[in-house]
Design a protein around this motif. Structure first.
Motif, PDB file in Angstrom:
ATOM      1  N   UNK A  90       2.065   2.702   7.264  1.00  8.22           N
ATOM      2  CA  UNK A  90       3.256   2.130   6.646  1.00  8.22           C
ATOM      3  C   UNK A  90       3.703   2.898   5.410  1.00  8.22           C
ATOM      4  N   UNK A  91       2.750   3.478   4.687  1.00 10.29           N
ATOM      5  CA  UNK A  91       3.105   4.194   3.466  1.00 10.29           C
ATOM      6  C   UNK A  91       4.089   5.326   3.741  1.00 10.29           C
ATOM      7  N   UNK A  92       3.991   5.958   4.907  1.00 13.70           N
ATOM      8  CA  UNK A  92       4.893   7.075   5.198  1.00 13.70           C
ATOM      9  C   UNK A  92       6.337   6.598   5.345  1.00 13.70           C
ATOM     10  N   UNK A  93       6.523   5.368   5.796  1.00  8.73           N
ATOM     11  CA  UNK A  93       7.880   4.823   5.881  1.00  8.73           C
ATOM     12  C   UNK A  93       8.423   4.494   4.491  1.00  8.73           C
ATOM     13  N   UNK A  94       7.547   3.986   3.627  1.00  7.13           N
ATOM     14  CA  UNK A  94       7.954   3.812   2.225  1.00  7.13           C
ATOM     15  C   UNK A  94       8.434   5.131   1.643  1.00  7.13           C
ATOM     16  N   UNK A  95       7.646   6.177   1.870  1.00  8.53           N
ATOM     17  CA  UNK A  95       7.985   7.487   1.316  1.00  8.53           C
ATOM     18  C   UNK A  95       9.316   7.994   1.870  1.00  8.53           C
ATOM     19  N   UNK A 156      13.302   1.309  -9.738  1.00  8.05           N
ATOM     20  CA  UNK A 156      13.238   2.738  -9.450  1.00  8.05           C
ATOM     21  C   UNK A 156      12.170   3.457 -10.263  1.00  8.05           C
ATOM     22  N   UNK A 157      11.815   2.917 -11.442  1.00  3.10           N
ATOM     23  CA  UNK A 157      10.788   3.608 -12.232  1.00  3.10           C
ATOM     24  C   UNK A 157       9.401   3.504 -11.608  1.00  3.10           C
ATOM     25  N   UNK A 161       5.132   5.929  -8.285  1.00  2.00           N
ATOM     26  CA  UNK A 161       3.868   5.263  -7.977  1.00  2.00           C
ATOM     27  C   UNK A 161       3.788   4.905  -6.493  1.00  2.00           C
ATOM     28  N   UNK A 162       4.895   4.446  -5.935  1.00  2.00           N
ATOM     29  CA  UNK A 162       4.925   4.131  -4.515  1.00  2.00           C
ATOM     30  C   UNK A 162       4.737   5.379  -3.656  1.00  2.00           C
ATOM     31  N   UNK A 169      -1.543   0.733   3.993  1.00  2.00           N
ATOM     32  CA  UNK A 169      -1.613  -0.375   3.043  1.00  2.00           C
ATOM     33  C   UNK A 169      -0.255  -0.889   2.637  1.00  2.00           C
ATOM     34  N   UNK A 170       0.750  -0.047   2.640  1.00  2.00           N
ATOM     35  CA  UNK A 170       2.030  -0.449   2.083  1.00  2.00           C
ATOM     36  C   UNK A 170       1.941  -0.511   0.565  1.00  2.00           C
ATOM     37  N   UNK A 171       2.676  -1.428  -0.034  1.00  2.00           N
ATOM     38  CA  UNK A 171       2.768  -1.480  -1.498  1.00  2.00           C
ATOM     39  C   UNK A 171       1.886  -2.552  -2.119  1.00  2.00           C
ATOM     40  N   UNK A 172       0.967  -3.140  -1.357  1.00  2.00           N
ATOM     41  CA  UNK A 172       0.143  -4.229  -1.911  1.00  2.00           C
ATOM     42  C   UNK A 172      -0.647  -3.789  -3.136  1.00  2.00           C
ATOM     43  N   UNK A 173      -1.194  -2.577  -3.100  1.00  2.00           N
ATOM     44  CA  UNK A 173      -1.978  -2.099  -4.234  1.00  2.00           C
ATOM     45  C   UNK A 173      -1.141  -1.932  -5.483  1.00  2.00           C
TER      46      UNK A 173
END
Length: 205
Positions: A90-95, A156-157, A161-162, A169-173
Motif C-alpha cells: 500500500x505504501x507504493x500507492x501513497x507514494x 502537506x508538511x 514522512x509519508x 503498512x500504509x500510514x498507520x505508523x
C-alpha cells in the motif's frame, strides 16, 4: 516592495482528495473494485463520494487491472495515476499519489480507500473543516463505538514522512508516531465497511 491591490490575496493551496485503488484483490477472487454495487462499480462509488466533497482535485491511484478501473471512472472529474509498483504494498500507492500532487501544490490531502464504497462525502467535509479550524497535520474520523477509520487527512508538511513509509503498512505508523499531531472528528455513524471477500459485498447489498 510591491503592494497588493485591494482584494488581491495570495492564493491558498487547495486540498486534494486521493482514492487508493491499486490492489489486486486476491482474497475476493476477481477485481473487487469493478464488482457492481447497485449498478455501479465499487471504485466509482468511492471516487464519486470524494468528488462530491469539498476537495479541489481528486487523484485515483490505479494498479492491478488499471485500464479497466480507469474505464469504470469514465466521465468523472478525477485524475488517474498508475502505480506500477502496487504489488510491493500500500505504501507504493501513497507514494504515487504524493508524487502526483507535490507538497508545494496542495495544502493537504484526504486519503480514502477504493474498496470502501459507502463513505459519506460529509465525513470528508468534517475532516477538511477540522483541519482548517485547528491546523492539525493529521485529522482522523472516529465512528460510533470509538472506531477509527477512513478517510484520513494529512497536511502537506507530512508528505516527506509519508514518502518514507515502506511495505503494506500504509500510514498507520505516521499516525501513531506522535499523537499530539492528531485531531479526531466524531462521526455519529458506523465506520464504513470495506470489501475484502464476496460476502462483504453481499452485506452491503
Amino acid at each position: 516592495m510591491a503592494r497588493h491591490g485591494a482584494g488581491e490575496e495570495r492564493a491558498v493551496p487547495p486540498i486534494a482528495g486521493v482514492v487508493l485503488a491499486a490492489g489486486s484483490a486476491r482474497r475476493f477472487g476477481s477485481q473487487k473494485l469493478l464488482a457492481p454495487l447497485r449498478g455501479k462499480p465499487l471504485v466509482r462509488w468511492a471516487a464519486e463520494a470524494m468528488a462530491a466533497s469539498p476537495v479541489t482535485t481528486v487523484v485515483v491511484v490505479t494498479g492491478a487491472d488499471g485500464g479497466a478501473v480507469e474505464a469504470a471512472l469514465a466521465g468523472l472529474r478525477v485524475r488517474c495515476v498508475a502505480n506500477p509498483d502496487h504489488a510491493a504494498g500500500l505504501s507504493t500507492s501513497l507514494h504515487a499519489a504524493l508524487r502526483a500532487l507535490g507538497p508545494d501544490r496542495v495544502r493537504a490531502a484526504v486519503f480514502a480507500l477504493g474498496d470502501e464504497p459507502l463513505v459519506d462525502p460529509a465525513v470528508v467535509e468534517r475532516l477538511v473543516h477540522a483541519f482548517r479550524a485547528t491546523g492539525a497535520p493529521i485529522v482522523v474520523p472516529v465512528y460510533a463505538g470509538g472506531v477509527r477509520g477512513h478517510p484520513v487527512l494529512f497536511a502537506a508538511n507530512l508528505f516527506p514522512e509519508l514518502l518514507r513509509v515502506r511495505g503494506d503498512e500504509g500510514a498507520r505508523g505516521v499516525i501513531a508516531r506522535d499523537r499530539s499531531r492528531v485531531t479526531t472528528v466524531s462521526i455519529a455513524a458506523p465506520a464504513p465497511r470495506d470489501v475484502d471477500v464476496p460476502g462483504d459485498l453481499e452485506g452491503l447489498l
